[in-house]
Write a protein that holds these residues in place. Sequence first.
Motif, PDB file in Angstrom:
ATOM      1  N   GLY A 122       0.310  12.969  -2.003  1.00 57.98           N
ATOM      2  CA  GLY A 122       0.276  12.014  -0.909  1.00 57.98           C
ATOM      3  C   GLY A 122      -1.010  12.096  -0.098  1.00 57.98           C
ATOM      4  N   VAL A 123      -1.480  13.319   0.123  1.00 61.36           N
ATOM      5  CA  VAL A 123      -2.730  13.508   0.865  1.00 61.36           C
ATOM      6  C   VAL A 123      -3.907  12.902   0.099  1.00 61.36           C
ATOM      7  N   TYR A 124      -3.943  13.116  -1.219  1.00 64.92           N
ATOM      8  CA  TYR A 124      -5.024  12.563  -2.022  1.00 64.92           C
ATOM      9  C   TYR A 124      -5.020  11.035  -1.983  1.00 64.92           C
ATOM     10  N   VAL A 125      -3.838  10.437  -2.121  1.00 61.59           N
ATOM     11  CA  VAL A 125      -3.745   8.975  -2.080  1.00 61.59           C
ATOM     12  C   VAL A 125      -4.278   8.450  -0.751  1.00 61.59           C
ATOM     13  N   THR A 126      -3.893   9.102   0.339  1.00 66.41           N
ATOM     14  CA  THR A 126      -4.326   8.671   1.665  1.00 66.41           C
ATOM     15  C   THR A 126      -5.832   8.817   1.837  1.00 66.41           C
ATOM     16  N   ALA A 127      -6.359   9.990   1.485  1.00 65.69           N
ATOM     17  CA  ALA A 127      -7.789  10.245   1.657  1.00 65.69           C
ATOM     18  C   ALA A 127      -8.633   9.332   0.786  1.00 65.69           C
ATOM     19  N   GLU A 128      -8.174   9.099  -0.433  1.00 63.16           N
ATOM     20  CA  GLU A 128      -8.968   8.275  -1.352  1.00 63.16           C
ATOM     21  C   GLU A 128      -8.974   6.809  -0.935  1.00 63.16           C
ATOM     22  N   SER A 129      -7.893   6.336  -0.326  1.00 59.51           N
ATOM     23  CA  SER A 129      -7.904   4.968   0.185  1.00 59.51           C
ATOM     24  C   SER A 129      -8.835   4.857   1.390  1.00 59.51           C
ATOM     25  N   TRP A 130      -8.901   5.906   2.202  1.00 63.79           N
ATOM     26  CA  TRP A 130      -9.857   5.941   3.304  1.00 63.79           C
ATOM     27  C   TRP A 130     -11.291   5.927   2.777  1.00 63.79           C
ATOM     28  N   LEU A 131     -11.531   6.701   1.738  1.00 63.00           N
ATOM     29  CA  LEU A 131     -12.868   6.756   1.150  1.00 63.00           C
ATOM     30  C   LEU A 131     -13.286   5.386   0.634  1.00 63.00           C
TER      31      LEU A 131
END
Length: 425
Positions: A110-119
């Motif tokens: 979940g953290v990766y999905v969130t961070a990557e969408s921010w990126l």
Amino acid sequence: MIKVLSGSWALLFGMMLLQVGNGMQGTLLGIRGEIEGFSTFEMSLIMSGYFVGFLFGSRMAPEMIRRVGHVRVFAALGSMISSIMLLYPTWTDPWAWGAARILIGFCFSGVYVTAESWLNNAASNENRGKALSLYMIVQMIGIVSAQALLIVADPGGFILFIIPSVLISISFAPILLSISPTPAFGAIKPMTLMQIFHTSPLGCVGMFLLGGIFSAQFGMGAVYGGKAGLSVGQISAFVSAFYIGALIVQYPLGWLSDRMDRRLLILVAAAGLALGSVVAMIFGEVFFVLLAAAFVVGGLSNPLYSLLIAYTNDFLEHEDMAAAAGGLVFINGLGAVAGPLITGWMMGILGPRGFFLYIAVLGAAMAIYAAYRMTQRRGTVVDPVENYTLVMPSSSPMAVTLAQEYDVEIAQEEEAEEAARFGAA
């Protein structure tokens, strides 16, 4: 590159610290499990739990984000990860560790999905490729750096569990304090697994086998080291060798993939990692040989993830690439769940050599299947352009989708430029 760093440094720095924590907990549990007297089978169940959680998290995280927003999901899952790190040494029970690994895999996904969408939101069409490359590089740097921290304290105590907990807690501060806009999160209708298989049988079979190979490295590498009698420092160097190899070999292999039949490159890379595994299985008692073999196996297996995606793209229309990415990641995840379980079973029967035998068998199977597919379909003519984008096997479906979208944007821009030149002529 400087523009990318100036706009995304907080996110990249935070994700590097997060990967330090993730890399430490994966290796540390393998070492601590040996100290606690857990059996190889128990450790295989524990390590497999991470990939079970990651697989479910990759499917559920987008809906969580749509319901409560990026910031809440990011903060809640991050707090959970930090807490679980402290529970490991407090409750040293195989079942408790297994449940914790499932939960922590879910949270990291979940953290990766969130961070990557921010990126993706912070990057522009002009620098998205560089942003993705930097993101993957800092992830590898974080994992490699984590292995060095394992020698600063006794793995039988609490300190090595406190360090990743603190680093993970710190990692969220620069991200949450510096990123103000909340990115839009749209859903992509995926292709069915059968559609993807008919489009690229090699892509699907290769992804499934690669999931088993990668999860064995990431989940069972430290367990192998403990069973083989390696010291903590040697286990640290051994696990690092996989990722250092990936970091160095990734770009040369990507350059080659855009200039030759990708199936041949898949065949050679798979055969090479199988051969490296056989060498480690036979001569693994010589530590230098073991490190060299790990470098080769990691250097050839990790780039195969991006290579198999690029090969599948050769048979897809632009509008289908992002949709197919989710299916490929899911197939890879299924293989990853089975990887530690089968590896643990083989190590229980054959001893530490079962670790490399498992990787060798899967690598050889991929090479043989690639050779078979070369007899069933004509090769694609690949123009010398950059349509291989670096993606790590540990990335979430969001990163793979972003890489696909970036490739589509570049291809469309090149087609528009070519059409404009043709019209002018």
